[in-house]
Scaffold this motif. Structure first.
Motif, PDB file in Angstrom:
ATOM      1  N   GLY A  32       0.674  -1.218   0.067  1.00 13.44           N
ATOM      2  CA  GLY A  32      -0.211  -0.005  -0.012  1.00 13.44           C
ATOM      3  C   GLY A  32       0.716   1.288   0.094  1.00 13.44           C
ATOM      4  O   GLY A  32       0.432   2.150  -0.527  1.00 13.44           O
ATOM      5  N   ARG A  48      -7.798   5.811  -2.141  1.00 19.77           N
ATOM      6  CA  ARG A  48      -7.944   5.746  -0.639  1.00 19.77           C
ATOM      7  C   ARG A  48      -7.425   4.645  -0.169  1.00 19.77           C
ATOM      8  O   ARG A  48      -7.243   4.766   1.115  1.00 19.77           O
ATOM      9  N   LEU A  49      -7.682   3.455  -0.880  1.00 22.34           N
ATOM     10  CA  LEU A  49      -6.849   2.257  -0.143  1.00 22.34           C
ATOM     11  C   LEU A  49      -5.648   2.172   0.173  1.00 22.34           C
ATOM     12  O   LEU A  49      -5.014   1.972   1.382  1.00 22.34           O
ATOM     13  N   ASP A  50      -4.949   2.591  -0.854  1.00 25.86           N
ATOM     14  CA  ASP A  50      -3.361   2.779  -0.621  1.00 25.86           C
ATOM     15  C   ASP A  50      -3.038   4.040   0.431  1.00 25.86           C
ATOM     16  O   ASP A  50      -2.329   3.520   1.237  1.00 25.86           O
ATOM     17  N   TRP A  52      -4.994   4.520   3.063  1.00 22.38           N
ATOM     18  CA  TRP A  52      -5.497   3.901   4.239  1.00 22.38           C
ATOM     19  C   TRP A  52      -4.481   3.073   4.991  1.00 22.38           C
ATOM     20  O   TRP A  52      -3.955   3.053   5.953  1.00 22.38           O
TER      21      TRP A  52
END
Length: 56
Positions: A32, A48-50, A52
């Motif tokens: 990430g 957004r996932l990376d 987070w």
């Protein structure tokens, strides 16, 4: 009735991670961080996932 456990050789023990739950978690977080840093370096919007995952 006795139960005999198999004994692992040194080669087989080396294939197991030292901390089996921490190793996959570190791999996920590391994967990430790389895209986040890469996007930030290029001036692109960070997924957004990376983002987070990189906060861990």
């Amino acid at each position: 009735m006795a139960f005999i456990l198999p004994i692992l050789s040194a080669n087989q023990l080396a294939s197991f991670p030292a901390e089996p739950f921490k190793t996959p978690g570190a791999l996920i977080i590391r994967n990430g961080i790389r895209p986040k840093d890469s996007a930030a370096d290029k001036g692109l919007e960070v997924n957004r996932l990376d983002n987070w995952l990189a906060k861990f």
